[in-house]
Design an enzyme around this catalytic site. Structure first.
Site, PDB file in Angstrom:
ATOM      1  N   HIS A   1       0.693  -1.241   0.096  1.00  0.00           N
ATOM      2  CA  HIS A   1       0.109   0.012   0.203  1.00  0.00           C
ATOM      3  C   HIS A   1       0.731   1.307  -0.016  1.00  0.00           C
ATOM      4  O   HIS A   1       0.346   2.362   0.253  1.00  0.00           O
ATOM      5  CB  HIS A   1      -0.761   0.023   1.301  1.00  0.00           C
TER       6      HIS A   1
ATOM      7  N   GLU B   1     -13.349  12.652  12.798  1.00  0.00           N
ATOM      8  CA  GLU B   1     -12.620  13.235  11.513  1.00  0.00           C
ATOM      9  C   GLU B   1     -13.567  13.980  11.000  1.00  0.00           C
ATOM     10  O   GLU B   1     -15.040  14.256  11.256  1.00  0.00           O
ATOM     11  CB  GLU B   1     -12.438  11.884  10.629  1.00  0.00           C
TER      12      GLU B   1
ATOM     13  N   ASP C   1      -7.635   4.227   9.019  1.00  0.00           N
ATOM     14  CA  ASP C   1      -9.077   4.252   8.233  1.00  0.00           C
ATOM     15  C   ASP C   1      -9.419   2.925   7.491  1.00  0.00           C
ATOM     16  O   ASP C   1     -10.309   2.299   7.272  1.00  0.00           O
ATOM     17  CB  ASP C   1      -9.313   5.253   7.350  1.00  0.00           C
TER      18      ASP C   1
END
Length: 559
Positions: A138, A310, A199
């Protein structure tokens, strides 16, 4: 006589750390040029000996340098190397950089990794080989790649097995290659879960701990690197070292947020807490940034208001509310249906309150009380109730949808910034009101974080102020586009944002940083650079580890 430059081109060491060796035919030409003797038997014999000598050097050097990766075949491993199928290790989520390794290690044990790194360490500075640990791939800009080196497939690591320890101070021992989503599933069997998240949960432990690991729980629990009890690390010398705050503490704090520069994380002990069953998930909208920021900061300092906070910026997305209706219910459907965005830039506050069903009534009252103190647009209160697992794994739902449309494996020129609270209003006015006023190419996250929840002994670099904001531009580029959805446009947009931050002296630090020169890295670390460089010389003196970060370059004597 052959001139010096030509001689150097054909036989002597070439540039950029490579060696160019002459063929026998070229060597003969060189010898003849240097020994223009008549063709007597003696001189022919001398020339033949020299040609033979040069030929031997050629063969020996060629064999030496071409066989460096293959010397790895002699290692006694439980896992295995792959020298052919290496292309997957030259790709990542960013989908912009591709550096082919010479080999991919698929370890079955920690000793496989240690043996490999120690072997490369013992080869010394004459080897060009470097090592990168790759988790779920990632990375955004080739940070987990190793050009002509060795990439370790951390997800192949089968030992140690995950173990959950319940009790007064629960924790879980996991492999550095374990995915956070798997940790969640396993710990929930015991009614427990880690405190701090990212997240997106389909990331490896070693990957997030090498950066920081930030999400909407960080205002309360700090980043993931603030919730680690112990690590097992393999240094750039191939040493397996256990470390914690009390044992080998310098290495422990170096590795946390250390961008993979000091060691490969092979095991971690992660703090756990009792896990809730359900989540009240809430979204409200603002059309004024100052009000939005004030409410965010109020909630992050309030006691027991929400468990997750958030925010994100909505730039010219008129259909956003309609997209929410599938999973969120408006508190007042009639008012919500009449709300019009008119193409304005809006700010969404996203909140979550954890609870168990037997406390539902009490939690409803707490949520109502907390919301009553906020100044959002009343008609834009949207609510949903989901399981704790569904909430934490929410981004994966979007991934599945994007993959089905072929929109996941596209370039992701993300830009993540940490901005001091005192400068966030200047930033918002310039960036949200000017640079991004027309469009955005993906979610823009923004939320405050408390510095007091971070440990300044780690390698992570954050702004100096007590409160700072994470602002993340999570753009996706359409590969064939040359317009506003194209990669070039987004990169230019990112460049404009960074240039503004620099010229306005905002004191911004990049999260998941990427620089191409050591001078830029020095600026990033500021006064902490000397400590960072000293740690490198202690734990990875040959600069074998994590070359894709482009912080240190492996020193080889003929460069």
């Amino acid at each position: 006589m052959v001139d010096e430059a030509k001689f150097g081109d054909h036989f002597v060491f070439g540039g950029k750390g490579r060696i160019v060796v002459a063929t026998v035919r070229k060597s003969a030409k060189i010898v003849k040029s240097f020994f223009p003797f008549p063709h007597t038997k003696q001189h022919v014999f001398i020339r033949s000996l020299i040609i033979l000598f040069l030929s031997c050097i050629t063969v020996k050097l060629n064999l030496c340098f071409s066989s460096i990766p293959y010397s790895l075949k002699t290692l006694n491993l439980e896992g295995h190397f792959n020298f052919d199928e290496v292309h997957h290790a030259a790709r990542d989520f960013g989908n912009r950089y591709q550096f082919l390794p010479s080999a991919v290690l698929h370890p079955k044990s920690v000793s496989d990794i240690a043996t490999t790194i120690k072997h490369i360490w013992e080869m010394g500075p004459h080897s060009e080989l470097t090592v990168a640990a790759r988790g779920h791939g990632h990375s955004l800009q080739g940070q987990a790649q190793s050009h002509r080196g060795v990439v370790i497939n951390m997800e192949s690591l089968q030992d140690p097995k995950m173990q959950v320890y319940a009790g007064n101070f629960p924790y879980v021992d996991v492999s550095g290659g374990e995915l956070w989503i798997n940790i969640l599933h396993e710990s929930l069997k015991y009614g427990l879960a880690p405190k701090s998240w990212t997240d997106y949960l389909h990331l490896t432990v070693g990957g997030t701990l090498s950066n920081a690991g930030i999400s909407g729980q960080a205002f309360r629990h700090g980043p993931q690197i603030s919730n680690v009890h112990q690590l097992e690390v393999i240094t750039g010398k191939g040493e397996i070292i256990n470390c914690s705050e009390k044992q080998n503490s310098e290495l422990f704090h170096s590795v946390l947020g250390g961008l993979g520069q000091f060691g490969v994380i092979t095991r971690a002990r992660i703090s756990l807490e009792p896990a809730p069953e359900m989540v009240k998930w809430i979204r409200v909208l603002y059309d004024d940034f100052a009000t939005f920021a004030r409410d965010q900061e109020h909630l992050t300092s309030a006691e027991n208001a929400f468990d997750y906070i958030e925010g994100f910026v909505i730039v010219n997305r008129t259909g956003l509310l309609n997209n929410w209706r599938s999973s969120f219910n408006p508190q007042d459907p009639i008012q919500a249906s009449q709300f019009k965005t008119d193409g304005k830039t809006l700010f969404c506050l996203e909140l979550a309150k954890y609870f168990n069903p037997d406390k539902n009534e009490k939690v409803n009252q707490e949520v109502e009380n907390s919301l009553s103190l906020l100044s959002y647009i009343p008609s834009t209160l949207f609510l949903s109730e989901v399981s704790y697992l569904q909430f934490l794994d929410r981004v994966h739902v979007s991934e599945v949808k994007l993959r089905s449309k072929g929109l996941w494996e596209v370039p992701h020129p993300w830009l993540n910034l940490l901005i001091p609270r005192s400068k966030i209003h200047n930033f918002a006015e310039k960036v949200f009101g000017n640079i991004l006023k027309d469009t955005s190419n993906g979610p823009i996250l923004i939320y405050p974080v408390n510095r007091s929840k971070w440990d300044n002994r780690t390698s992570a670099v954050i702004p100096e102020e007590d409160i700072f904001y994470l602002v993340a531009f999570l753009s996706s580029a359409v590969p064939s586009s040359t317009g506003t959805e194209g990669l070039e446009h987004i990169l230019n947009q990112n460049k404009r944002i960074l240039e503004y931050c620099e010229t306005a002296y905002l004191g911004v630090k990049q999260y998941l940083p990427h620089y191409t020169t050591q001078e830029q890295w020095r600026t990033h670390f500021g006064p902490r650079w000397e400590v960072f460089a000293q740690r490198k010389s202690t734990y990875d003196p040959l600069a074998i580890l994590a070359p894709g970060q482009r912080i240190f370059q492996k020193a080889i004597p003929f460069s």
